[in-house]
Design an enzyme around this catalytic site. Sequence first.
Site, PDB file in Angstrom:
ATOM      1  N   SER A 136     -10.983  -1.502   2.566  1.00  0.00           N
ATOM      2  CA  SER A 136     -10.326  -1.654   3.871  1.00  0.00           C
ATOM      3  C   SER A 136     -10.052  -0.275   4.468  1.00  0.00           C
ATOM      4  CB  SER A 136      -8.995  -2.380   3.723  1.00  0.00           C
ATOM      5  OG  SER A 136      -9.200  -3.678   3.221  1.00  0.00           O
TER       6      SER A 136
ATOM      7  N   GLU B 133      -5.733   3.113   5.856  1.00  0.00           N
ATOM      8  CA  GLU B 133      -5.417   2.967   4.434  1.00  0.00           C
ATOM      9  C   GLU B 133      -6.125   4.082   3.657  1.00  0.00           C
ATOM     10  OE1 GLU B 133      -5.561  -0.964   2.695  1.00  0.00           O
ATOM     11  OE2 GLU B 133      -6.581  -0.195   0.934  1.00  0.00           O
TER      12      GLU B 133
ATOM     13  N   ARG C  16       0.819  -1.216   0.000  1.00  0.00           N
ATOM     14  CA  ARG C  16       0.000   0.000   0.000  1.00  0.00           C
ATOM     15  C   ARG C  16       0.855   1.270   0.000  1.00  0.00           C
ATOM     16  NH1 ARG C  16      -2.891  -3.405  -1.329  1.00  0.00           N
ATOM     17  NH2 ARG C  16      -4.893  -4.043  -0.457  1.00  0.00           N
TER      18      ARG C  16
HETATM   19  N1  EPU Z   1     -10.740 -11.770   9.461  1.00  0.00           N
HETATM   20  C1  EPU Z   1     -11.435 -11.932  10.631  1.00  0.00           C
HETATM   21  N2  EPU Z   1     -12.565 -11.186  10.828  1.00  0.00           N
HETATM   22  C2  EPU Z   1     -12.992 -10.274   9.908  1.00  0.00           C
HETATM   23  C3  EPU Z   1     -12.275 -10.110   8.720  1.00  0.00           C
HETATM   24  C4  EPU Z   1     -11.145 -10.867   8.507  1.00  0.00           C
HETATM   25  O1  EPU Z   1     -11.055 -12.733  11.490  1.00  0.00           O
HETATM   26  O2  EPU Z   1     -14.014  -9.615  10.159  1.00  0.00           O
HETATM   27  C5  EPU Z   1      -9.562 -12.604   9.212  1.00  0.00           C
HETATM   28  C6  EPU Z   1      -9.815 -13.609   8.088  1.00  0.00           C
HETATM   29  O3  EPU Z   1     -10.426 -14.763   8.567  1.00  0.00           O
HETATM   30  C7  EPU Z   1      -8.417 -13.840   7.574  1.00  0.00           C
HETATM   31  C8  EPU Z   1      -7.704 -12.504   7.804  1.00  0.00           C
HETATM   32  O4  EPU Z   1      -8.485 -11.792   8.751  1.00  0.00           O
HETATM   33  O5  EPU Z   1      -7.773 -14.816   8.341  1.00  0.00           O
HETATM   34  C9  EPU Z   1      -7.545 -11.714   6.512  1.00  0.00           C
HETATM   35  O6  EPU Z   1      -8.837 -11.450   5.947  1.00  0.00           O
HETATM   36  P1  EPU Z   1      -9.092 -11.363   4.355  1.00  0.00           P
HETATM   37  O7  EPU Z   1      -8.711 -12.641   3.684  1.00  0.00           O
HETATM   38  O8  EPU Z   1     -10.476 -10.873   4.166  1.00  0.00           O
HETATM   39  O9  EPU Z   1      -8.060 -10.307   3.821  1.00  0.00           O
HETATM   40  P2  EPU Z   1      -7.689  -8.866   4.367  1.00  0.00           P
HETATM   41  O10 EPU Z   1      -6.250  -8.921   4.778  1.00  0.00           O
HETATM   42  O11 EPU Z   1      -8.651  -8.381   5.373  1.00  0.00           O
HETATM   43  C10 EPU Z   1      -6.761  -7.906   2.124  1.00  0.00           C
HETATM   44  C11 EPU Z   1      -6.814  -6.523   1.538  1.00  0.00           C
HETATM   45  C12 EPU Z   1      -8.092  -6.360   0.724  1.00  0.00           C
HETATM   46  C13 EPU Z   1      -8.147  -7.415  -0.352  1.00  0.00           C
HETATM   47  C14 EPU Z   1      -8.073  -8.783   0.281  1.00  0.00           C
HETATM   48  C15 EPU Z   1      -7.988  -9.860  -0.789  1.00  0.00           C
HETATM   49  C16 EPU Z   1      -5.707  -4.987   3.091  1.00  0.00           C
HETATM   50  C17 EPU Z   1      -5.882  -4.016   4.196  1.00  0.00           C
HETATM   51  N3  EPU Z   1      -6.834  -5.544   2.619  1.00  0.00           N
HETATM   52  O12 EPU Z   1      -7.837  -7.993   3.054  1.00  0.00           O
HETATM   53  O13 EPU Z   1      -7.991  -5.110   0.076  1.00  0.00           O
HETATM   54  O14 EPU Z   1      -9.355  -7.314  -1.078  1.00  0.00           O
HETATM   55  O15 EPU Z   1      -6.879  -8.883   1.100  1.00  0.00           O
HETATM   56  O16 EPU Z   1      -8.081 -11.085  -0.252  1.00  0.00           O
HETATM   57  O17 EPU Z   1      -4.586  -5.222   2.656  1.00  0.00           O
HETATM   58  C18 EPU Z   1      -8.539  -2.803   0.243  1.00  0.00           C
HETATM   59  O18 EPU Z   1      -7.328  -2.618   0.320  1.00  0.00           O
HETATM   60  O19 EPU Z   1      -9.376  -1.869   0.209  1.00  0.00           O
HETATM   61  C19 EPU Z   1      -9.010  -4.178   0.177  1.00  0.00           C
HETATM   62  C20 EPU Z   1     -10.298  -4.489   0.212  1.00  0.00           C
END
Ligand code: EPU
Length: 341
Positions: A228, A298, A178
Amino acid sequence: MCMDTSQMATALSKIMRGNVFTGEPLATYTTMKIGGPACILAVPADIVALQNALRFAAENGLAAYLLGGGSNLLVWDSGVEGLVLRLGEAFLRLDFQGNRVVAGAAVPLPRLVAESIHRGLEGLEALVGIPGTVGGALAMNAGPREADIGSCVHRVKVIGPDLSEGVLSREELSFGYRSSAFQARALIAVEAEIELQEADPAELRARAGTFIEHRRRTQPLEHPSAGSIFKNPPGDAAGRLIDLAGLKGLRRGDAVVSEKHANFIVNLRRARAEDVLNLMIEMHARVLKQFSVSLEPEIKIWGYDETDSLPWATSCQGENPRGVLDGENSDKGGDPASRLG
Ligand code: EPU
């Protein structure tokens, strides 16, 4: 209050090819559907027009903000004083040659991704479903860590803080999680040359389908949001920490921490920027208290005067001495090319 707005807008329209508007509500330009008006919104038609607009802003003491797809952005309820710029027609070039594509900064990212998949070009399929423009995606280095847009960039034509044009290679653009030189060095992307690999379109479609399915299952795409809210801290996920802190469903006005993904704030109807910011402050405080992790936003905040007093302000310092995308460093003058999005 915007002083002399109409005279400024008239003067700008005389020296810049493109359209100029006053008092344009920005809520319609953001995916969160929140935000007051821009004093002046200008749509420079080409690079020279963009340079003229930025020069005009500097000479007239107007803060300049560059609007992309509005997907990572919280615009304050009273709007944005200064000049908001939206790139016009010359920035919409999309030109495929072999396994390379030249994409203008205003091209919608979903269009670039879909067209690449359709032509059997591999590299961008993990970005499927991400809203915004190519310029915004470059600035934020959009995409999952292992498959971000920066990894596919060959070089990018940019405008620097001194308004000169240049071309920078992927290495010079210092893409990170990012982050990029666009933010750190206040560069504006004009167009990117992206290098992809030939692959089977059916396979790429299948892979893209998996990414879409994951997003639909885990993200609240049914409501307006800015994606996010916080960056993932090293080795962890902001959503996981906010979830464990028990904040899903926390509500201020019509802004709610999503039940589906805790790192999303959704606008149920008439949420105000103030509601969203109050939720962010509470999410930050509760995660800090429970896990000793200081989450870093972010999303960028435009038009809010007291950015320096926000709880995450100290941890963000040093990221960019000159100013960053979308006005993260508040709108207290400074470099006109410093607020991009
Ligand atoms: N999780 C929870 N509870 C929640 C949400 C997530 O426990 O309410 C846990 C999930 O179970 C998982 C971990 O957190 O173990 C990561 O969650 P997820 O796979 O949804 O990915 P993320 O890291 O939250 C990132 C990017 C997203 C992108 C997804 C693609 C960031 C901040 N976010 O999300 O990007 O779509 O990966 O998989 O890097 C964005 O940047 O706007 C965005 C949406």
